[in-house]
Design an enzyme around this catalytic site. Structure first.
Site, short mmCIF file in Angstrom:
data_model
loop_
_atom_site.label_atom_id
_atom_site.label_comp_id
_atom_site.label_asym_id
_atom_site.label_seq_id
_atom_site.Cartn_x
_atom_site.Cartn_y
_atom_site.Cartn_z
N CYS A 72 0.83 -1.21 0.00
CA CYS A 72 0.00 0.00 0.00
C CYS A 72 0.86 1.26 0.00
CB CYS A 72 -0.86 0.05 1.26
SG CYS A 72 -2.15 -1.19 1.34
N GLU A 74 0.52 3.97 1.78
CA GLU A 74 0.80 4.53 3.10
C GLU A 74 2.03 3.89 3.73
OE1 GLU A 74 -2.00 3.40 1.87
OE2 GLU A 74 -3.77 4.31 2.78
N CYS A 111 -6.00 1.33 4.98
CA CYS A 111 -6.53 0.00 5.32
C CYS A 111 -6.08 -0.38 6.73
CB CYS A 111 -6.04 -1.04 4.30
SG CYS A 111 -4.33 -1.56 4.54
N CYS A 114 -2.33 -0.79 7.31
CA CYS A 114 -1.62 0.51 7.29
C CYS A 114 -1.88 1.27 8.59
CB CYS A 114 -2.03 1.32 6.08
SG CYS A 114 -1.33 0.68 4.55
#
Ligand code: THU
Length: 159
Positions: A72, A74, A111, A114
């Site tokens: 991801c 992040e 998410c 994260c």
């Protein structure tokens, strides 16, 4: 038996009323988003972190033909900041996303995995991280700490 309620505090902004530093962070997150490597989901995510030395570090999602091997935006951003600027505090994080399949007009939050990774940095630096998130259009949501969107935290103090 007792029932508890845990409130979630979110501030909603219109894009036009963002503070100047957040506008800059948003722009950097958008550039990162547009450079994401997302050939499988076609869902591009960009993240930008502002450090306490004023430097902005960005990340975007990096996908892989073996799907779980992707990452991801992040975590790419916060891990990159941790690797390049160890010891620096993360003050703010901006996240934005767009899709090739539909218009993303709702704020896109980090998410669960994260959130847990961002929490690790909040605990480590003993200072909250402001999280700002948006779609490609529509309102921008802000929360003052990842703990607001990750209630019942699990951290090193549990070990
Ligand atoms: N993704 C992120 O980069 N951040 C999130 O918080 C949610 C999901 C990415 C992972 C994957 O590359 C794509 O979006 C679709 O899930």
């Amino acid at each position: 038996m007792k029932r508890f309620q845990i409130p979630v505090f979110i501030d909603e902004y219109e894009p036009g009323e963002l503070p100047a530093d957040i506008q800059q962070l948003k722009r950097q997150a958008e550039i990162a988003r547009d450079n994401a490597y997302a050939p499988y989901s076609h869902f591009r995510v960009g993240a930008a972190v502002l450090l306490d030395n004023g430097i902005i570090v960005t990340g975007s999602n990096q996908e892989n033909a073996a799907y779980p091997s992707g990452m991801c935006a992040e975590r790419v951003a916060v891990w990159s900041a941790g690797a390049q600027y160890p010891g620096r505090k993360i003050l703010k994080l901006y996240i934005t996303a767009r899709s090739e399949h539909k218009t993303v007009d709702r704020p896109v939050p980090p998410c669960g995995a994260c959130r847990q990774s961002i929490l690790e940095y909040e605990v480590k630096q003993n200072e909250p991280i402001e999280i700002w998130f948006s779609g490609e259009k529509g309102p921008v949501w802000k929360t003052d700490s990842v703990k607001n969107i990750l209630p019942l935290i699990f951290d090193g103090s549990d070990l």
